[in-house]
Design a protein around this motif. Structure first.
Motif, PDB file in Angstrom:
ATOM      1  N   ALA A  69      -8.986 -55.358 -27.539  1.00 17.86           N
ATOM      2  CA  ALA A  69     -10.365 -54.959 -27.257  1.00 17.86           C
ATOM      3  C   ALA A  69     -11.084 -54.583 -28.553  1.00 17.86           C
ATOM      4  CB  ALA A  69     -10.373 -53.790 -26.275  1.00 17.86           C
ATOM      5  N   LEU A  70     -10.387 -53.853 -29.428  1.00 15.75           N
ATOM      6  CA  LEU A  70     -11.006 -53.451 -30.694  1.00 15.75           C
ATOM      7  C   LEU A  70     -11.306 -54.670 -31.566  1.00 15.75           C
ATOM      8  CD1 LEU A  70      -8.850 -50.282 -31.412  1.00 15.75           C
ATOM      9  CD2 LEU A  70     -11.347 -50.311 -31.149  1.00 15.75           C
ATOM     10  N   MET A  71     -10.406 -55.635 -31.578  1.00 15.47           N
ATOM     11  CA  MET A  71     -10.622 -56.822 -32.414  1.00 15.47           C
ATOM     12  C   MET A  71     -11.795 -57.655 -31.917  1.00 15.47           C
ATOM     13  SD  MET A  71      -6.802 -57.948 -33.666  1.00 15.47           S
ATOM     14  CE  MET A  71      -6.000 -58.044 -32.075  1.00 15.47           C
ATOM     15  N   ARG A  72     -12.000 -57.632 -30.598  1.00 13.26           N
ATOM     16  CA  ARG A  72     -13.151 -58.372 -30.062  1.00 13.26           C
ATOM     17  C   ARG A  72     -14.487 -57.775 -30.497  1.00 13.26           C
ATOM     18  NH1 ARG A  72     -10.826 -61.727 -26.432  1.00 13.26           N
ATOM     19  NH2 ARG A  72      -9.571 -60.547 -24.956  1.00 13.26           N
ATOM     20  N   LEU A  73     -14.500 -56.471 -30.803  1.00  3.64           N
ATOM     21  CA  LEU A  73     -15.733 -55.796 -31.222  1.00  3.64           C
ATOM     22  C   LEU A  73     -16.041 -56.007 -32.705  1.00  3.64           C
ATOM     23  CD1 LEU A  73     -15.419 -52.343 -29.411  1.00  3.64           C
ATOM     24  CD2 LEU A  73     -16.997 -54.221 -28.882  1.00  3.64           C
ATOM     25  N   ASP A  74     -15.034 -56.467 -33.457  1.00  6.01           N
ATOM     26  CA  ASP A  74     -15.193 -56.612 -34.909  1.00  6.01           C
ATOM     27  C   ASP A  74     -16.374 -57.528 -35.227  1.00  6.01           C
ATOM     28  OD1 ASP A  74     -13.152 -56.106 -37.446  1.00  6.01           O
ATOM     29  OD2 ASP A  74     -14.450 -57.856 -37.704  1.00  6.01           O
ATOM     30  N   LYS A  75     -17.129 -57.191 -36.310  1.00  2.00           N
ATOM     31  CA  LYS A  75     -18.329 -57.990 -36.599  1.00  2.00           C
ATOM     32  C   LYS A  75     -17.988 -59.419 -37.033  1.00  2.00           C
ATOM     33  CE  LYS A  75     -19.581 -57.075 -41.443  1.00  2.00           C
ATOM     34  NZ  LYS A  75     -19.105 -55.957 -42.172  1.00  2.00           N
ATOM     35  N   LYS A  76     -16.744 -59.659 -37.437  1.00  8.87           N
ATOM     36  CA  LYS A  76     -16.371 -61.031 -37.821  1.00  8.87           C
ATOM     37  C   LYS A  76     -15.998 -61.888 -36.617  1.00  8.87           C
ATOM     38  CE  LYS A  76     -15.419 -60.405 -42.669  1.00  8.87           C
ATOM     39  NZ  LYS A  76     -15.362 -58.961 -42.922  1.00  8.87           N
ATOM     40  N   ALA A  77     -15.800 -61.244 -35.430  1.00  3.90           N
ATOM     41  CA  ALA A  77     -15.566 -62.027 -34.216  1.00  3.90           C
ATOM     42  C   ALA A  77     -16.852 -62.784 -33.887  1.00  3.90           C
ATOM     43  CB  ALA A  77     -15.183 -61.113 -33.063  1.00  3.90           C
TER      44      ALA A  77
ATOM     45  N   ASP B 267      -4.676 -65.108 -26.263  1.00  3.81           N
ATOM     46  CA  ASP B 267      -4.544 -63.666 -26.071  1.00  3.81           C
ATOM     47  C   ASP B 267      -3.095 -63.262 -25.801  1.00  3.81           C
ATOM     48  OD1 ASP B 267      -7.221 -63.425 -26.398  1.00  3.81           O
ATOM     49  OD2 ASP B 267      -7.691 -62.854 -24.324  1.00  3.81           O
ATOM     50  N   ALA B 268      -2.402 -64.043 -24.964  1.00  6.37           N
ATOM     51  CA  ALA B 268      -1.028 -63.683 -24.588  1.00  6.37           C
ATOM     52  C   ALA B 268      -0.137 -63.598 -25.826  1.00  6.37           C
ATOM     53  CB  ALA B 268      -0.473 -64.717 -23.613  1.00  6.37           C
TER      54      ALA B 268
END
Lengths: 384, 384
Positions: free
Chosen positions: A340-348, A371-372
């Motif tokens: 979840a945190l990685m999805r919020l990253d501005k580089k996503a 994801d798995a």
């Protein structure tokens, strides 16, 4: 240093004298000087832009330790030397503190030739560089980095700027220094934890670009921990060469530069999840590189040796190789928190997480991953 | 347009269709489009940088007149168009209002590709350009100047920035636009006094670089006053060509660029002495050019015809050719006040005032001059 192919690593002969890396950017070319005791070597300060005034930007931690030594080095060259000292910390890297530098320079009547010296780590370098970029539409500046992290990473590449409440590094400029002066003597006062965190970025350059360098680091792990001057000179030099080569291909950040973020996707999740300051940036990158190497293996890009060698190397210099539990009791739930945190990253991009993965031969690329698979990687890497 | 020799002026055939001036700055090259009704010409808006969002920066005077027309031109190209409207006036050209633009862009989640459009005069262009230069270390921007002064002067040359309480334009960047779109239809709503003030900078390009152009302006003075589209197209085009040629020789301001300040040394004294806003910039420059031409004659650089022709031309378009009394009853005391103000100017070096003087053949140079001669020049030019 602006070739399309990176020159091979040549560590021998190890020596304690100062060395230079030339960054070829046409009219904006400059040298990085690397060596122990450089501040008291007259040559390092010769040939800088001439001016009546020098302005040293530092912070309240580094200033008391080194501002006098720097002033002494500058005295033969500048009739007037002023010092502006900022509060120490990433939370002060903002427009208000940028304004503090600009206000001071205007009050001192700094002119278009005044040279700005950034004395400190990455935060000081980013702010002093941006102030120099803006003052009268640009005055020369010199990086004098005092942490390992800033010597091998942030002082090379021309990124300057400040944070905004709505995002990190949102306001800034690409602006190249006139010189970078890396005196290795500063490591004598650098706390062990910060020193080790800097080594994480040195180690990073191996898997992404140069496994010969990585092998050499493995063979010199003890000397690195002991802060051996000859080994550090070569390690800092090679790190700067690799960073300069990468940004030389991609000065304004479109493609290749992304490989510098190896380990950073996972690492940022750790930093954010723990609350900034709990884990140092380099510590998050260390644990993150182990995860990224594991991901690379699962994707069939490298074999099991790379994650293993990386873990060993990081452990030898005292860096973490496992990620912290991020506020969950179940292993799977903790891993989902990372996701979840990685999805919020501005580089996503549109929610798709992008990972830098490596080949084991010193090549890197940016990919997306199921994801798995990512959840498995994180669960595997959590502390027990 | 980056040659060492300025191409000769070719005014014929006069035409009302749009024209383009190409500015050759390597990777940062761009075109200036000039013509009446350009905003509704599809071609003028094609080939701009692609993005999901456009941000229009304007002010509370220009916005109500033109923001809708600009949005209409942009709609085929940008899915989302946002407008930020600044308070109108040089006194709002500061860091706080720069921050207003950046805050708005961050709240709209503008990304690295977002294109900034500067819709207004010089103040809007300077601020929008600086915001574009800083936002995420640089996003594309397009100048859409709505005053004659900004079309022929401030939108060409790449200077952006804001004022500081301790000095004008102290904080900024050299940053080139992706395009400049000069729609001459905006002059329909431009007040006569502002229009005339813009003509002062058009006329200026003659004595400093191109007497053939000056002669052509003399022959077309009535058409200029009537805002004739064909004559304005040629006049704006030639002004942009000359400015581009000068800044092409001297992009970051070392030498030749100083000739653009013909009339400005005296003019700034008038603006400052009267209090900003009393005399428009172009009005001060007009009276200042007459003084500078007189000074040129007294120095033996040109004969009496040049000051005479300049006075006639300026009067024909309704500009002042004499300086105001600056708070003194005696003629000599008033002239001395000019001298004192000029010594305070930031372009003075160690108290020595620098004047741009001209040859009468379209060549300019920067000189110092004896105080006694300058006092004579000013006394001669004061209103009776």
């Amino acid at each position: 240093m602006n070739n399309t192919v990176l020159e091979p690593f040549k560590p021998e002969p190890l020596a304690t004298q100062a060395t230079r890396v030339s960054i070829d950017l046409g009219a904006r070319s400059y040298d990085i000087w690397i060596g122990a005791g450089l501040w008291s070597e007259a040559a390092a300060w010769q040939g800088l832009p001439k001016a009546a005034m020098a302005v040293v930007v530092t912070n309240t931690t580094v200033g008391p330790l080194y501002a006098d030594a720097l002033k002494q080095a500058l005295e033969p060259h500048y009739a007037r030397i002023e010092v502006v000292s900022l509060a120490d910390g990433e939370q002060f890297k903002d427009m208000a503190h940028l304004q503090q530098i600009l206000d001071a320079m205007l009050e001192w009547r700094a002119d278009r030739k005044t040279v700005v010296f950034a004395l400190g780590g990455g935060v000081v370098g980013d702010m002093a560089g941006f102030a120099a970029a803006c003052y009268m539409r640009g005055v020369p500046f010199v990086q004098v980095p005092t942490t390992l992290l800033s010597q091998v990473d942030s002082s090379v590449g021309g990124k300057t700027g400040v944070n905004h409440p709505l995002g990190k590094n949102m306001i800034g400029a690409f602006y190249q220094p006139a010189r970078v002066i890396c005196d290795l003597d500063v490591f004598r006062t650098l706390p062990a934890r910060e020193y080790a965190a800097g080594l994480a970025e040195v180690i990073k350059y191996g898997p992404i670009a140069d496994m010969a360098f990585f092998g050499w680091l493995e063979g010199n792990a003890e000397a690195l921990v002991a802060r051996d001057v000859a080994v550090l000179t070569a390690a800092v030099r090679r790190s700067c060469e690799i960073k300069a080569w990468v940004v030389g291909q991609d000065e304004r950040e479109g493609g290749l530069r992304a490989i510098l973020n190896f380990g950073h996707t996972f690492g940022h999740a750790i930093e954010t999840g723990m609350g900034y300051g709990e884990w140092l940036h380099g510590e998050g990158v260390a644990a993150g590189m182990v995860m990224a190497a594991d991901l690379s293996q699962r994707l069939g890009l490298c074999d099991a040796r790379l994650p293993q060698r990386l873990r060993n190397m990081l452990q030898q210099v005292g860096l973490p190789v496992q990620g912290p539990w991020l506020g969950a009791e179940e292993r799977l739930a903790a891993a989902q928190r990372y996701l979840a945190l990685m999805r919020l990253d501005k580089k996503a991009e549109a929610g798709a997480i992008r990972f830098v993965v490596v080949s084991g031969q010193g090549l890197a690329q940016v990919v997306e991953a199921p994801d798995a698979m990512v959840l498995e990687v994180v669960q595997q890497a959590l502390t027990h």
